[in-house]
Design a protein around this motif. Structure first.
Motif, mmCIF file in Angstrom:
data_model
loop_
_atom_site.group_PDB
_atom_site.id
_atom_site.type_symbol
_atom_site.label_atom_id
_atom_site.label_comp_id
_atom_site.label_asym_id
_atom_site.label_seq_id
_atom_site.Cartn_x
_atom_site.Cartn_y
_atom_site.Cartn_z
ATOM 1 N N UNK A 79 0.833 -1.209 0.000
ATOM 2 C CA UNK A 79 0.000 0.000 0.000
ATOM 3 C C UNK A 79 0.866 1.256 0.000
ATOM 4 N N UNK A 80 1.934 1.228 0.776
ATOM 5 C CA UNK A 80 2.829 2.396 0.845
ATOM 6 C C UNK A 80 3.466 2.658 -0.507
ATOM 7 N N UNK A 81 3.953 1.603 -1.147
ATOM 8 C CA UNK A 81 4.600 1.750 -2.453
ATOM 9 C C UNK A 81 3.634 2.312 -3.499
ATOM 10 N N UNK A 82 2.409 1.817 -3.487
ATOM 11 C CA UNK A 82 1.429 2.296 -4.459
ATOM 12 C C UNK A 82 1.031 3.744 -4.168
ATOM 13 N N UNK A 83 0.911 4.097 -2.890
ATOM 14 C CA UNK A 83 0.597 5.475 -2.534
ATOM 15 C C UNK A 83 1.707 6.417 -2.994
ATOM 16 N N UNK A 84 2.962 5.999 -2.780
ATOM 17 C CA UNK A 84 4.083 6.830 -3.215
ATOM 18 C C UNK A 84 4.121 6.969 -4.727
ATOM 19 N N UNK A 85 3.785 5.875 -5.433
ATOM 20 C CA UNK A 85 3.782 5.919 -6.887
ATOM 21 C C UNK A 85 2.795 6.966 -7.389
ATOM 22 N N UNK A 86 1.686 7.094 -6.679
ATOM 23 C CA UNK A 86 0.673 8.075 -7.054
ATOM 24 C C UNK A 86 0.895 9.433 -6.391
ATOM 25 N N UNK A 87 2.041 9.541 -5.631
ATOM 26 C CA UNK A 87 2.386 10.788 -4.943
ATOM 27 C C UNK A 87 1.283 11.226 -3.982
ATOM 28 N N UNK A 88 0.751 10.259 -3.253
ATOM 29 C CA UNK A 88 -0.294 10.547 -2.265
ATOM 30 C C UNK A 88 0.344 10.533 -0.880
ATOM 31 N N UNK A 89 0.376 11.669 -0.210
ATOM 32 C CA UNK A 89 0.960 11.739 1.134
ATOM 33 C C UNK A 89 -0.151 11.597 2.171
ATOM 34 N N UNK A 90 -0.654 10.376 2.268
ATOM 35 C CA UNK A 90 -1.682 10.067 3.257
ATOM 36 C C UNK A 90 -1.225 8.860 4.063
ATOM 37 N N UNK A 91 -2.071 8.448 4.981
ATOM 38 C CA UNK A 91 -1.750 7.261 5.757
ATOM 39 C C UNK A 91 -1.353 7.609 7.168
ATOM 40 N N UNK A 92 -0.525 6.747 7.758
ATOM 41 C CA UNK A 92 -0.111 6.949 9.142
ATOM 42 C C UNK A 92 1.345 6.544 9.322
ATOM 43 N N UNK A 93 1.974 7.137 10.328
ATOM 44 C CA UNK A 93 3.347 6.807 10.699
ATOM 45 C C UNK A 93 3.338 6.482 12.187
ATOM 46 N N UNK A 94 3.900 5.339 12.542
ATOM 47 C CA UNK A 94 3.995 4.962 13.946
ATOM 48 C C UNK A 94 5.363 5.354 14.495
ATOM 49 N N UNK A 95 5.337 6.121 15.601
ATOM 50 C CA UNK A 95 6.566 6.554 16.254
ATOM 51 C C UNK A 95 6.673 5.907 17.620
ATOM 52 N N UNK A 96 7.759 5.214 17.864
ATOM 53 C CA UNK A 96 8.020 4.675 19.187
ATOM 54 C C UNK A 96 8.851 5.667 19.988
ATOM 55 N N UNK A 97 8.295 6.157 21.092
ATOM 56 C CA UNK A 97 8.971 7.195 21.866
ATOM 57 C C UNK A 97 8.797 6.913 23.360
ATOM 58 N N UNK A 98 9.875 6.967 24.148
ATOM 59 C CA UNK A 98 9.729 6.877 25.608
ATOM 60 C C UNK A 98 8.864 8.020 26.126
#
Length: 294
Positions: A79-98
């Motif tokens: 899904x990420x690769x296809x979104x990038x191919x279409x230049x779509x900056x959507x979705x989510x990013x998971x950050x691990x932080x203390x």
């Protein structure tokens, strides 16, 4: 084999119970059981030992779970690769932080990133710094912020912040009138520390041992503000990064620099080596690393 059935099995194993998995997946327990039975029929194996009260994997179940993690990650990458191919900056990013680092830095990071990429959701996963590295390595989060040094063989490392440690001490304490304190002067004090799963716990122990004493630990907590409140109640002293000074407003606590002590608190952003990074993740990394703008 249907992906839905595999996800049902993975959810039950990860949550350790059908009830928790059903609640998190927003499906009924009978539906989960039906999906797992269907998966077992498709693979012609039993995945769960149903003779025990707790979730227990069979040997076949262990193999399917391990390979299932790879399959799920591959589908997510697709899904990420296809979104990038279409230049779509959507979705989510998971950050691990203390938790401490999240409190100090995450709100500003999230605010600035949202201004530029409002359609990308930042999901904060709070764990001790020791655990964050494992989350990044296992692909459970996209990036993490940890206390350096860390394993350069596994991670790409981007230096983030360097800070100095200070003594947080009750204003009535005899040492509170000094302009600076040497770490050796604290050898008879009761220390209030983060719990063992936090890197700061080991950091303070190691620092004290480096000058000849093992600290007496009276209290442990996972929350920096509770640690400061315990200091305010004159139940002990603590060592914390100076970044917290701007956050804490308790008038009963004095913050005093350490004299002749050079063990800085160094934070770094880590991502797993040889793993695809989405366009949004690359932009987030670039923004965070531009520390002067955060």
């Amino acid at each position: 084999m249907e992906l839905r059935d595999l996800k049902a099995f993975m959810a039950v194993v990860e949550h350790g119970s059908f009830t928790k998995a059903a609640n998190e997946s927003f499906v009924s327990q009978p539906s989960l059981s039906k999906s797992i039975k269907k998966l077992e029929d498709t693979l012609h194996v039993e995945l769960l030992n149903r003779s025990t009260r707790h979730i227990e994997l069979t040997d076949a179940g262990k193999i399917v779970f391990k390979q299932g993690q790879k399959i799920i990650r591959s589908v997510q990458d697709l899904h990420i690769l296809l979104d990038d191919l279409l230049n779509i900056t959507t979705g989510s990013i998971k950050l691990g932080i203390p938790p401490l680092i999240g409190t100090l830095f995450f709100p500003e990071i999230a605010r600035k990133f949202h201004q530029t990429y409002p359609n990308v959701h930042l999901e904060l996963v709070e764990r001790g710094a020791k655990t964050v590295g494992s989350l990044v390595e296992n692909g459970e989060v996209d990036m993490g912020i940890v206390v350096l040094p860390t394993d350069e063989r596994k991670f790409l490392i981007h230096p983030f912040v360097e800070d100095q440690f200070f003594v947080f001490i009750n204003e009535s304490h005899p040492l509170a009138q000094q302009d600076s304190i040497q770490l050796q002067q604290l050898k008879d004090e009761t220390f209030i520390l983060f719990a063992e799963e936090f890197t700061l716990h080991d950091y303070v122990i190691k620092s004290c041992k480096s000058v000849g004493f093992t600290p007496v630990v009276g209290y442990k907590s996972s929350q920096w503000d509770l640690i400061v409140e315990l200091v305010s109640s004159n139940l002990g002293i603590t060592l914390l990064p100076y970044s917290i000074a701007a956050k804490q407003t308790n008038g009963n606590v004095k913050i005093i620099p350490l004299d002749n002590f050079n063990m800085p608190w160094r934070l770094g952003i880590i991502t797993k080596k040889n793993t695809y990074q989405s366009y949004a993740l690359k932009q987030l990394l670039q923004m965070i690393c531009m520390k002067e703008e955060i």
